[in-house]
Design an enzyme around this catalytic site. Structure first.
Site, PDB file in Angstrom:
ATOM      1  N   LYS A 264      11.236  14.709 -11.735  1.00 19.33           N
ATOM      2  CA  LYS A 264      10.006  15.500 -11.889  1.00 19.33           C
ATOM      3  C   LYS A 264      10.307  16.941 -12.301  1.00 19.33           C
ATOM      4  O   LYS A 264       9.624  17.502 -13.161  1.00 19.33           O
ATOM      5  CB  LYS A 264       9.191  15.450 -10.593  1.00 19.33           C
ATOM      6  CG  LYS A 264       8.607  14.048 -10.338  1.00 19.33           C
ATOM      7  CD  LYS A 264       8.038  13.925  -8.932  1.00 19.33           C
ATOM      8  CE  LYS A 264       7.369  12.569  -8.710  1.00 19.33           C
ATOM      9  NZ  LYS A 264       7.057  12.315  -7.299  1.00 19.33           N
TER      10      LYS A 264
ATOM     11  N   VAL B  53       4.083  13.731 -12.701  1.00 19.25           N
ATOM     12  CA  VAL B  53       4.518  14.758 -11.741  1.00 19.25           C
ATOM     13  C   VAL B  53       3.319  15.196 -10.905  1.00 19.25           C
ATOM     14  O   VAL B  53       2.267  15.554 -11.443  1.00 19.25           O
ATOM     15  CB  VAL B  53       5.116  15.999 -12.447  1.00 19.25           C
ATOM     16  CG1 VAL B  53       5.609  17.005 -11.418  1.00 19.25           C
ATOM     17  CG2 VAL B  53       6.234  15.610 -13.400  1.00 19.25           C
TER      18      VAL B  53
ATOM     19  N   GLU C   2       9.303   3.566   0.271  1.00 23.82           N
ATOM     20  CA  GLU C   2       9.511   2.237  -0.275  1.00 23.82           C
ATOM     21  C   GLU C   2      10.624   1.519   0.481  1.00 23.82           C
ATOM     22  O   GLU C   2      11.402   2.158   1.192  1.00 23.82           O
ATOM     23  CB  GLU C   2       9.859   2.356  -1.749  1.00 23.82           C
ATOM     24  CG  GLU C   2       8.732   3.065  -2.478  1.00 23.82           C
ATOM     25  CD  GLU C   2       8.856   3.007  -3.974  1.00 23.82           C
ATOM     26  OE1 GLU C   2       9.561   2.132  -4.471  1.00 23.82           O
ATOM     27  OE2 GLU C   2       8.226   3.852  -4.608  1.00 23.82           O
TER      28      GLU C   2
ATOM     29  N   LEU D 184      -0.464  -1.590 -19.304  1.00 23.13           N
ATOM     30  CA  LEU D 184       0.758  -2.304 -18.940  1.00 23.13           C
ATOM     31  C   LEU D 184       0.933  -2.075 -17.444  1.00 23.13           C
ATOM     32  O   LEU D 184       1.360  -1.000 -17.024  1.00 23.13           O
ATOM     33  CB  LEU D 184       1.975  -1.746 -19.691  1.00 23.13           C
ATOM     34  CG  LEU D 184       1.868  -1.645 -21.222  1.00 23.13           C
ATOM     35  CD1 LEU D 184       3.134  -1.010 -21.806  1.00 23.13           C
ATOM     36  CD2 LEU D 184       1.629  -3.012 -21.833  1.00 23.13           C
ATOM     37  N   GLY D 185       0.538  -3.041 -16.629  1.00 23.30           N
ATOM     38  CA  GLY D 185       0.671  -2.905 -15.177  1.00 23.30           C
ATOM     39  C   GLY D 185      -0.675  -2.834 -14.489  1.00 23.30           C
ATOM     40  O   GLY D 185      -1.595  -2.154 -14.955  1.00 23.30           O
TER      41      GLY D 185
HETATM   42  N1  NDP Z   1       2.206   4.562  -6.689  1.00 22.38           N
HETATM   43  C1  NDP Z   1       2.010   5.873  -6.819  1.00 22.38           C
HETATM   44  O1  NDP Z   1       1.379   6.524  -5.979  1.00 22.38           O
HETATM   45  C2  NDP Z   1       2.546   6.591  -8.015  1.00 22.38           C
HETATM   46  C3  NDP Z   1       3.191   5.913  -9.016  1.00 22.38           C
HETATM   47  N2  NDP Z   1       3.635   6.584 -10.127  1.00 22.38           N
HETATM   48  C4  NDP Z   1       4.288   5.849 -11.192  1.00 22.38           C
HETATM   49  O2  NDP Z   1       3.370   4.912 -11.734  1.00 22.38           O
HETATM   50  C5  NDP Z   1       4.049   3.758 -12.189  1.00 22.38           C
HETATM   51  C6  NDP Z   1       3.440   2.525 -11.544  1.00 22.38           C
HETATM   52  O3  NDP Z   1       3.608   2.603 -10.144  1.00 22.38           O
HETATM   53  P1  NDP Z   1       2.830   1.598  -9.158  1.00 22.38           P
HETATM   54  O4  NDP Z   1       1.455   1.354  -9.640  1.00 22.38           O
HETATM   55  O5  NDP Z   1       3.040   2.157  -7.804  1.00 22.38           O
HETATM   56  O6  NDP Z   1       3.707   0.279  -9.338  1.00 22.38           O
HETATM   57  P2  NDP Z   1       3.392  -1.182  -8.765  1.00 22.38           P
HETATM   58  O7  NDP Z   1       4.703  -1.786  -8.428  1.00 22.38           O
HETATM   59  O8  NDP Z   1       2.344  -1.134  -7.738  1.00 22.38           O
HETATM   60  O9  NDP Z   1       2.780  -1.948 -10.035  1.00 22.38           O
HETATM   61  C7  NDP Z   1       3.532  -2.318 -11.156  1.00 22.38           C
HETATM   62  C8  NDP Z   1       2.681  -3.185 -12.056  1.00 22.38           C
HETATM   63  O10 NDP Z   1       3.391  -3.433 -13.262  1.00 22.38           O
HETATM   64  C9  NDP Z   1       3.548  -4.842 -13.466  1.00 22.38           C
HETATM   65  N3  NDP Z   1       4.902  -5.042 -13.972  1.00 22.38           N
HETATM   66  C10 NDP Z   1       6.033  -4.464 -13.540  1.00 22.38           C
HETATM   67  N4  NDP Z   1       7.083  -4.898 -14.249  1.00 22.38           N
HETATM   68  C11 NDP Z   1       6.589  -5.768 -15.156  1.00 22.38           C
HETATM   69  C12 NDP Z   1       7.168  -6.569 -16.173  1.00 22.38           C
HETATM   70  N5  NDP Z   1       8.478  -6.547 -16.406  1.00 22.38           N
HETATM   71  N6  NDP Z   1       6.355  -7.348 -16.921  1.00 22.38           N
HETATM   72  C13 NDP Z   1       5.025  -7.375 -16.683  1.00 22.38           C
HETATM   73  N7  NDP Z   1       4.409  -6.630 -15.722  1.00 22.38           N
HETATM   74  C14 NDP Z   1       5.200  -5.859 -14.978  1.00 22.38           C
HETATM   75  C15 NDP Z   1       3.348  -5.494 -12.117  1.00 22.38           C
HETATM   76  O11 NDP Z   1       2.838  -6.789 -12.322  1.00 22.38           O
HETATM   77  P3  NDP Z   1       2.388  -7.739 -11.086  1.00 22.38           P
HETATM   78  O12 NDP Z   1       1.153  -7.100 -10.537  1.00 22.38           O
HETATM   79  O13 NDP Z   1       2.128  -9.069 -11.703  1.00 22.38           O
HETATM   80  O14 NDP Z   1       3.539  -7.720 -10.138  1.00 22.38           O
HETATM   81  C16 NDP Z   1       2.339  -4.552 -11.465  1.00 22.38           C
HETATM   82  O15 NDP Z   1       1.035  -4.907 -11.836  1.00 22.38           O
HETATM   83  C17 NDP Z   1       5.531   4.002 -11.852  1.00 22.38           C
HETATM   84  O16 NDP Z   1       6.173   4.537 -12.987  1.00 22.38           O
HETATM   85  C18 NDP Z   1       5.473   5.029 -10.737  1.00 22.38           C
HETATM   86  O17 NDP Z   1       6.633   5.826 -10.668  1.00 22.38           O
HETATM   87  C19 NDP Z   1       3.435   7.919 -10.292  1.00 22.38           C
HETATM   88  C20 NDP Z   1       2.788   8.652  -9.317  1.00 22.38           C
HETATM   89  C21 NDP Z   1       2.351   8.061  -8.085  1.00 22.38           C
HETATM   90  N1  LIG Z   2       7.613   8.170  -4.399  1.00 23.67           N
HETATM   91  C1  LIG Z   2       6.857   9.315  -4.800  1.00 23.67           C
HETATM   92  C2  LIG Z   2       5.483   8.935  -5.262  1.00 23.67           C
HETATM   93  C3  LIG Z   2       5.301   9.027  -6.688  1.00 23.67           C
HETATM   94  O1  LIG Z   2       5.651   9.907  -7.446  1.00 23.67           O
HETATM   95  C4  LIG Z   2       6.679  10.271  -3.618  1.00 23.67           C
HETATM   96  O2  LIG Z   2       7.047   9.924  -2.496  1.00 23.67           O
HETATM   97  O3  LIG Z   2       6.193  11.376  -3.863  1.00 23.67           O
HETATM   98 NA    NA Z   3      -0.019  15.536 -12.176  1.00 24.05          NA
END
Ligand code: NDP
Ligand SMILES: N[C@@H](CC=O)C(=O)O
Ligand code: NA
Length: 436
Positions: free
Chosen positions: A202, A129, A187, A8-9
Site C-alpha cells: 500500500k 489502499v 486471515e 472478476l470475482g
Molecule cells: N476484503 C476486503 O475487505 C478488501 C479486499 N481488498 C482486495 O480486494 C480483492 C478481493 O478481495 P475479497 O473480495 O476479500 O476476496 P474473496 O476471496 O472474498 O473473493 C475472491 C473472489 O474471486 C473469485 N476468484 C478468485 N480466484 C479466482 C480464479 N482463479 N478464477 C475465478 N474466480 C476466482 C472467487 O470465486 P468463488 O466465489 O467462486 O470462490 C471469489 O468470488 C483482493 O485483491 C483484496 O486484496 C481490498 C481492500 C479490502
Molecule cells: N488485510 C487488510 C484488508 C485489506 O486491505 C487489512 O487488514 O487491512
Molecule cells: Na481507498
C-alpha cells in the site's frame, strides 16, 4: 446510455459492489446507467448471499476480459495470477479496469500502467489502499497542486486491531492474533498482514502517486509486528507513546525518498495515535496545504465497494461525455492526465542506514553497577545521543534497561548495537523500535 461492467470475482468486495450497483436509489444518478453484464467466479456451485441470475455467472474469466460488449472490467478476485494476466488482457482489448488488488498493482504496476497508456484506457484503484477511504483520487486530483513531502499511514486494519487490543488489554501478540482470526479480522494465513507486507504494497502505491514515480517493492523496508511484546507496549505507554504499524513515505532530498513499514512508537498527542481497532488513517503533508488526514474503514464489503463503484462511475462519466473518443495523432484515446498514470521513471529510495530517527531499545543485562554507564559510553562512541535511560526493573534475574535516543543516523545506531550485543554484561537486546 448503458455502460457494461464485467466483474472478476464475487467474494467480499465483489458482493458489496453488486449490492451497490443493484440499489442505485438516492445515490449518483449515473449509477442507473451501469449494467452488470457478466460475473466471473471460481465455482458456480458455491452458495452466494446474492440472488444473481444464473446466466450472469461464469467460470470463463477470459471471456469477460475479451467480451466486445464490456466497457469496464472490475478485478476483485485478488491474488497475483491469473489476476495480472486477466488485467493485461482486458487492457489489450481496450477495456478500462477498476481493481482493488494492491498486491498485483504494487508488483506489476509498471507493466499494467504501461499497457493502459498504450491502449488509451484507465486503470483506477481507489479500493487498493485504505479500502473505502478516499486517498488515491485525492492524491491524484484534489491535492495535485501541492508538493507532497510526507505520507504516513496506518493502512493495515488487522495489525491495528491486534496492537490496539495489546494496548488496552495488555495481552500478548500470539493470543490476540488467534482471537482476531476467530473473529474473521485476520486471515487464516496472516503473514501478509502481520509481517507488514500488505502495508508495504500500500505505501509503495501511495508513494508512487505522491512522488510521481514508480517504486520498486523490493526497495521498501518492511518489518512487521510479531516481535512486539506486552513489555514494549507497557514501557511505551509509560513514556507517553502508543505502538502503531506505520507505513511511511517521505521526501529525503530532491533525489531520494524514504519508503518504509515498521512498528513505531507514536506520541500519544499525534493524530495517528488515536486511530484504533480496524480503522485506517493516512496523514499527508504537502506544500502549501500542510497536514491533511484521511480516516475511515480500510476494509470490509461495503466500504471497499464504495471505492470500487466510485472508480466505475469516474470512468462511466468520461465515457458519457465522450472524452474517451478524443484521440491523439496516433489514434490512441487522449487520457485525462489527472486520472491516468503518466510517469515512467523509478524513484530512488535511500538506504535505511541513512535514515535519521529516534529509537527506543530495551536491554536485558547483568545487574552490575556501571552497566548503564557502559551502554552510554558505547552509544556516545558512535555519535548516538540519548534522550533518556532508565533501569525499568528486574526480569528473570536480569536488569531491564530502556533507552530512548535523540534523532540519530540509523547506521550509527546499528553499529553501537552490534558492539553492545558483544558485551558480556548484556544478555539480550530484547527490542529495538523507531520513534516518530
Ligand atoms: N476484503 C476486503 O475487505 C478488501 C479486499 N481488498 C482486495 O480486494 C480483492 C478481493 O478481495 P475479497 O473480495 O476479500 O476476496 P474473496 O476471496 O472474498 O473473493 C475472491 C473472489 O474471486 C473469485 N476468484 C478468485 N480466484 C479466482 C480464479 N482463479 N478464477 C475465478 N474466480 C476466482 C472467487 O470465486 P468463488 O466465489 O467462486 O470462490 C471469489 O468470488 C483482493 O485483491 C483484496 O486484496 C481490498 C481492500 C479490502
Ligand atoms: N488485510 C487488510 C484488508 C485489506 O486491505 C487489512 O487488514 O487491512
Ligand atoms: Na481507498
Amino acid at each position: 446510455m448503458a455502460f457494461k461492467v464485467g466483474l472478476l470475482g464475487l467474494g467480499t468486495v465483489g458482493t458489496g459492489t453488486v449490492e451497490i450497483l443493484r440499489d442505485p436509489a438516492q445515490r449518483h444518478p449515473l449509477l442507473q446507467e451501469l449494467v452488470i453484464h457478466k460475473v466471473g467466479v471460481r465455482s458456480l456451485d458455491k452458495a452466494r448471499s446474492l440472488n444473481l441470475s444464473a446466466d450472469l455467472l461464469t467460470t470463463d474469466l477470459d471471456a469477460i476480459v475479451t467480451d466486445p460488449e464490456i466497457d469496464i472490467v472490475v478485478e476483485v478476485m485478488g491474488g497475483l495470477e491469473p489476476a495480472r494476466s486477466l488485467i493485461l488482457k482486458a487492457l489489450a482489448h481496450k477495456k478500462h479496469v477498476v481493481t482493488a488488488n494492491k498486491a498485483a498493482i504494487a508488483r506489476f504496476g509498471d507493466e499494467i500502467f504501461t499497457a493502459a497508456s498504450e491502449a488509451g484506457v484507465y486503470v483506477l484503484l481507489e479500493a487498493a489502499v485504505g479500502g473505502g477511504i478516499p486517498v488515491i483520487e485525492p492524491l491524484k486530483q484534489s491535492l495535485c497542486a501541492n508538493r507532497i513531502n510526507t505520507v504516513i499511514g496506518i493502512v493495515n486494519g488487522t495489525t491495528n486491531y491486534i496492537l490496539t487490543r495489546m494496548q488496552t488489554e495488555g495481552g500478548d501478540f500470539g493470543e490476540i492474533l488467534a482471537d482476531a482470526q476467530q473473529l474473521g479480522y485476520a486471515e487464516a494465513d496472516p503473514t501478509a498482514d502481520v509481517d507488514g507486507l500488505d502495508a508495504a504494497d500500500k505505501i509503495a502505491i501511495l508513494a508512487s502517486l505522491a512522488f510521481s514515480g514508480r517504486i520498486k517493492l523490493s526497495e521498501v523496508y518492511c518489518e512487521g509486528i510479531r516481535q512486539i511484546g506486552a513489555a514494549d507496549i507497557a514501557y511505551a505507554e509509560k513514556l507517553g507513546f502508543v505502538i502503531k504499524l506505520l507505513a511511511i513515505a517521505k521526501r529525503e532530498s530532491d533525489q531520494q525518498l524514504q519508503v518504509r513499514v515498521h512498528p513505531t512508537l507514536v506520541p500519544k498527542t499525534h493524530p495517528l495515535a488515536s486511530v484504533n481497532d480496524v480503522y485506517n488513517a493516512i496523514l499527508i503533508e504537502g506544500d502549501p496545504i500542510g497536514q491533511v488526514m484521511f480516516f475511515g474503514r480500510g476494509a470490509g464489503a461495503g466500504p471497499t465497494a464504495s471505492a470500487v463503484v466510485s472508480d466505475i462511475l469516474n470512468i462511466a462519466a468520461i465515457l458519457k461525455v465522450g472524452r474517451g473518443q478524443v484521440t491523439q495523432a496516433d489514434g490512441t484515446p487522449l487520457l485525462d492526465p489527472l486520472l491516468a498514470c503518466s510517469h515512467q521513471h523509478y524513484c530512488t529510495i535511500a538506504p535505511m542506514s541513512e535514515l535519521v530517527t529516534r529509537f527506543y531499545a530495551r536491554f536485558l543485562t547483568q545487574d552490575y553497577p556501571g552497566v548503564i554507564g557502559k551502554l552510554g559510553t558505547c552509544f556516545g562512541d558512535h555519535q548516538v545521543s540519548l534522550e533518556s535511560v532508565v533501569q525499568a526493573g528486574i526480569r528473570d534475574g536480569l536488569a531491564e534497561i530502556v533507552v530512548v535516543t535523540h534523532d540519530v543516523r540509523e547506521g550509527n545506531f546499528r553499529k553501537a548495537l552490534d558492539e553492545i550485543q558483544r558485551m558480556t554484561t548484556v544478555a539480550n537486546i530484547a527490542s529495538v523500535l523507531r520513534v516518530l
